[in-house]
Design a protein around this motif. Structure first.
Motif: not given
Length: 240
Positions: A31-54
């Motif tokens: 097994e190989k860890c790709i992403f972990k979500f255990s700190s606020k620093e981990d969340l900086k690797r992601w961004h959100l999107y939604s239909d609000s952009e349109y």
């Protein structure tokens, strides 16, 4: 033992050890860890999107909250008095804002997408994606994005698969495991009939999304309203 025999035995042992090292390098770990979500620093690797952009009215958030048991992406559970929990949540709406200049066929969607980075997520040698998370009964779409060479062209191709995350009483009841063969090539949300070889060694991003229409699973929660999924980690697995 004669000096010659001792030298010969040492040479044999060294050769065996070298071959063992080469084999370990050729065969990746199970097994190989790709992403972990255990700190606020981990969340900086992601961004959100939604239909609000349109012009849509759906909304989403990705944040760390108090509560629960988590892990360190090694499979070992962490039990602490104070623990942060990653929650992807929001509200799906099929309504459009008044006076919107956009015209879209389907509203009511939100997602979280990994940010661009140099290099690739190398999944060579693995055959499944595992996600330790807890859902709400809705169907979520897991996506990986690859750089594909087709003829003389190099372009990005998304592959998607639906997973239904049922609400469970226990925190992170068990990991959701999805074979890579279940991921289908898509373009703008639609499955395409593409005769091209997938390249697991050139994955450039991943995402998790949800929409109000569901994903065809019997009993899946549909329609507008709130959604919530708790996320611990995403791994690559090599199944026995």
């Amino acid at each position: 033992m004669s000096p010659f025999r001792s030298l010969w035995q040492a040479s044999v042992n060294a050769t065996k050890k070298a071959l063992t090292w080469e084999l370990e390098e050729m065969v990746p770990p199970a097994e190989k860890c790709i992403f972990k979500f255990s700190s606020k620093e981990d969340l900086k690797r992601w961004h959100l999107y939604s239909d609000s952009e349109y012009g849509g009215l759906s909304s989403a958030s990705l944040e760390m909250k108090d509560g629960g048991n988590g892990s360190d992406c090694t499979g070992y559970t962490i039990f602490t008095v104070y623990l942060l929990l990653c929650v992807f949540s929001g509200n799906l709406s099929t309504d459009m804002s008044e006076g919107s200049k956009w015209s879209i066929n389907r509203s009511g969607f939100c997602g979280m997408r990994s940010k661009k980075f140099d290099g690739f997520i190398d999944l060579d040698g693995y055959d499944s994606i595992a996600m330790r998370l807890k859902g709400d009964g809705r169907c979520y779409i897991s996506t990986d994005k690859q750089k594909i060479t087709h003829g003389k062209l190099l372009f990005l191709l998304q592959r998607e698969t639906g997973i239904q995350l049922r609400q469970v009483s226990d925190f992170f009841d068990k990991a959701t495991c999805v074979p890579l063969t279940r991921y289908l090539p898509t373009w703008k949300g639609n499955v395409i009939d593409a005769d091209m070889e997938m390249n697991p060694g050139r994955v450039v991003g991943m995402s998790l999304s949800v929409n109000s229409q569901g994903g065809g699973f019997i009993g899946a929660k549909l329609g507008s309203g709130d959604f919530r999924v708790e996320i611990d980690w995403i791994k690559a697995l090599r199944m026995p």
